[in-house]
Design an enzyme around this catalytic site. Structure first.
Site, PDB file in Angstrom:
ATOM      1  N   LEU A 227       0.815  -1.219   0.000  1.00  0.00           N
ATOM      2  CA  LEU A 227       0.000   0.000   0.000  1.00  0.00           C
ATOM      3  C   LEU A 227       0.851   1.272   0.000  1.00  0.00           C
ATOM      4  CD1 LEU A 227      -2.953   1.080   0.325  1.00  0.00           C
ATOM      5  CD2 LEU A 227      -2.509   1.154   2.781  1.00  0.00           C
ATOM      6  N   ASP A 228       0.638   2.148  -0.974  1.00  0.00           N
ATOM      7  CA  ASP A 228       1.275   3.472  -1.007  1.00  0.00           C
ATOM      8  C   ASP A 228       2.801   3.403  -1.045  1.00  0.00           C
ATOM      9  OD1 ASP A 228      -1.301   4.423  -0.833  1.00  0.00           O
ATOM     10  OD2 ASP A 228      -1.211   4.772   1.321  1.00  0.00           O
ATOM     11  N   GLU A 229       3.346   2.274  -1.493  1.00  0.00           N
ATOM     12  CA  GLU A 229       4.801   2.124  -1.484  1.00  0.00           C
ATOM     13  C   GLU A 229       5.380   2.002  -2.890  1.00  0.00           C
ATOM     14  OE1 GLU A 229       6.687   2.549   0.986  1.00  0.00           O
ATOM     15  OE2 GLU A 229       5.687   1.929   2.818  1.00  0.00           O
TER      16      GLU A 229
END
Lengths: 283, 283, 283, 283
Positions: A227-229
């Site tokens: 996530l969001d990486e």
């Protein structure tokens, strides 16, 4: 007129630029722009984007690809991709209830700013159906059961598999499973409503208000399993002050989100973004 | 380590990039970055900057120059210049009473941000002598008679002719005559304290206050015969409001001036700026 | 809930802030925000915006106005205006063929960002009729004869006189005559597609390209008799480079134009903009 | 001329603005600017900064303070502070080996941009002694033993206790213990070289490079017991790209750091920053 774009990537060695330029020269192409970057002069990674004009590009394409295969792949061990400006990427946009990112993409597309074909908009809500249809673009409502995303993802794959080159999450707000990512097999761009890596995860504007930041931001990135990486394509910020509530931060942020996402999609669709590990080279 | 830089310019024709890359390849150079731009895909002007590594560059330089002469000048009718990162440009800075642009240049130079040799600072006032000498740089006071600049310019030429590659006017505030420009024969960079072409000429901050602008700016440009009309290298702005007086605008503007001038000087000294008529290509 | 806004303006004298605060206190209002600015501590002009909450504001309004009249007008010789957040300004938008500023205003209005009633859109072309009607807003096509604007302006006055509080020129591209300005009697906001005072008049993007600027901008201002010379409300810029053609500058500029115009309209409609000679105080 | 500044803070209630304005009126003060902000119109926190001119302010100060005590403290339960522009804050700057933030503060101070008295510069290294002394400011070298900070902090307290109103950490890079914070009893401003809350802790530029961000930033904040978690005063960012190494990010970041820190110090020294829980109100 038609433009070819050649992306080359791999371990840096002397002579690659000369090889690329010679091949294009032999085919009669005129180089319009060439951007090249190496992570290290000694032993780094090499990235090159070359845009060129070539009369009869499509007819010569197989031959050109053979030459590239022989001299870049076998000769230098480089990876390369050849694109044509006349083959627009097929893009599906996923949205939820927020309209700002979606409408900005559709409107910029309509006025010719985004070189892509929007094949459909998929949403887990039906709120934006009318807005989307006014642009002459199919809207498909696929409700999502948060306990079990299997049915929704199966429907997504039925609609999209083999038919898209890019998925854009325009504030879709739903988790994309690693399984879906693997099956769909095309890049997915997400817009996160914070300046990553600040405020990863939910409710970034509320958390920005609590932390008392003086700028808020948005980040467009490729979606990966974490996530969001994923690799960041573009980010931007806007100044805020103590006066704004979390709701007003969200409103100001919406302006940044739509700009950042539209820029990232434009760059991706112009073959300007090359992933480099967990970051991107934008040429 | 040593870096070579090759700037090529001229009428665009197919094959130039390939020719440059081949020549460098033949000499064993490794291209680190290559930026190329054409004003028009059909019949425009061609600009290219190539930075490369080459063991023993200085020794091979005459041969490399012969090859470039033969294949770029005679073969394609292009102009080119070859630079070495180890030959720093010799820079003279002209200042008056304001310290902000001058000190920012000297400080950035000291910390290694500006690849240049500052040979001297010349000023029509002696106010800044002590500040300059603390940086270990010669300060020469050359008073200017506004009625007759001849004596001052003669002194400037004595000091500089043949000894400088660049003159930087760091808020010098004196007119540079066309005669001086012609005799000195090197580029002159000026910082104008407005966002050109707004507020050409004197007292831009006062006029900005009178006009009620909401941003003020600064412009670094090459000096030509016409005041404030030379090719722009860099510009930037800062937000202001009704609250600020003309004096406070000047103070806020000083921050923009020093940044813009330092950036322009850094780019020029890295051979990144190529004039194109009355504008610049920054590669 | 309902918010009152009191704007006070005039020659600065000690005691005005206390008088305003006392009057509001006597009526039971709670001040939410108060911004005050004087051009000079000694003998300047005084500007104040006070936003307050007052239960039953509309019922008490006549009495409050009497008190203000007595104590501010007669007592201090100040001008003042009282506004209610519940009385939205009636706004007519003039457009031509470009959609970006118009659609941004309508879209922000729909999502609740702009406190105004858009009573109609008037255009000299019919191109945008469908886009406007999708927002449920009347579209009126009033062709303009460039040789004789009398007929068009007569029609504009029929449609608008007494029915609007603000006219917004969203890239209307037609001259507004002093006669029309006088008769309509309400403020007119224009968006100029340059960073004023640079590139006053026609074709600013083409001229920006010719001058080789490194930033392009947009300016929202009140329209006065003199072209592009009225009080500036807001300005912003975006970075460009040699790569962009005049057409691409126009495209990048469109983004700045719509942001700047939307901000200026939002501020005007929230009673935050006070003209001060030929500039503005934004509180 | 002398300016008084009154900061008022507390639970919002109707009538506070009127009370403040009346008191100042009674003493003959002329309000130059008044900024007021409430976190909530119903039951929020109230913040007000009033700058005023008052002939003979220092003579009347005790009486004015009595009036404020009676009517604001007892009458409304508000906290307030009275400052005079003629009593400059006594500031100690802590630095280490990096010169950019320190020199920018000293240079802005010298040119009159920062209303403060710099009483001394304290550093755990002696590298910057000469630079500091050229500004006529005492430099004190206090080495720090990272295993045991007690001796260094005792020395700091000897030098500073009772003699400073503000400590500025200009890239000091040493931990400040809660014990020191408590004993010194004055605000401490730090500059963190990232856009907080991104990259809390060590080596933010290296981590920014690894994460592939497209903007880097800096944050000025008050120091509290928790590392990099205190109230933020100011932040800013600068655009970067894949081209820059971690070292080049640090260089670009240095420019943002010095601007952000200088702005935060200027605002603090002008009594414009009011803490509000873990964030700040800047008026």
């Amino acid at each position: 007129s038609e433009q070819g774009r050649l992306l080359v990537k791999g371990e840096d060695k002397p002579g690659i630029v000369a090889a690329v330029a010679s091949i294009l020269r032999e085919f009669g192409a005129n180089i319009m722009s060439l951007d090249q970057y190496s992570t290290d002069p000694e032993s780094g990674n090499f990235f090159q984007r070359t845009a060129f004009h070539l009369e009869g590009f499509q007819a010569m394409r197989p031959e050109l690809e053979s030459a590239l295969e022989e001299r870049l792949t076998r000769g230098f061990g480089m990876e390369w991709k050849l694109h044509s400006s006349s083959q627009l990427k097929r893009v599906a946009i996923f949205a939820s209830k927020s309209d700002h990112c979606l409408l900005d993409l559709l409107w910029r597309h309509r006025r010719g700013e985004l070189p892509m074909n929007v094949t459909m908009v998929i949403s887990n809500h039906s709120d934006l159906a009318e807005d989307v249809r006014q642009f002459g673009i199919p809207f498909v409502h696929v409700p999502v059961d948060k306990q079990d995303r299997t049915a929704a993802e199966r429907r997504h794959l039925e609609l999209l598999q083999g038919n898209v080159d890019l998925i854009v999450l325009a504030r879709y707000m739903q988790i994309i499973t690693p399984d879906f990512l693997e099956r769909i097999g095309c890049p997915v761009i997400n817009i996160h409503h914070s300046f990553l890596p600040a405020f990863i995860g939910a409710a970034p504007y509320r958390r920005a208000k609590e932390r008392g930041v003086k700028l808020i931001g948005a980040t467009a990135h490729y979606v990966t399993e974490e996530l969001d990486e994923g690799p960041i394509i573009e980010q931007d910020v806007v100044r805020v002050s103590h006066v704004e509530s979390a709701e007003e931060l969200a409103r100001s942020g919406a302006d940044v989100e739509r700009q950042v996402l539209s820029r990232a999609v434009a760059w991706h669709c112009s073959d300007r973004v090359m992933p480099n590990g967990n970051s991107t080279v934008v040429l």
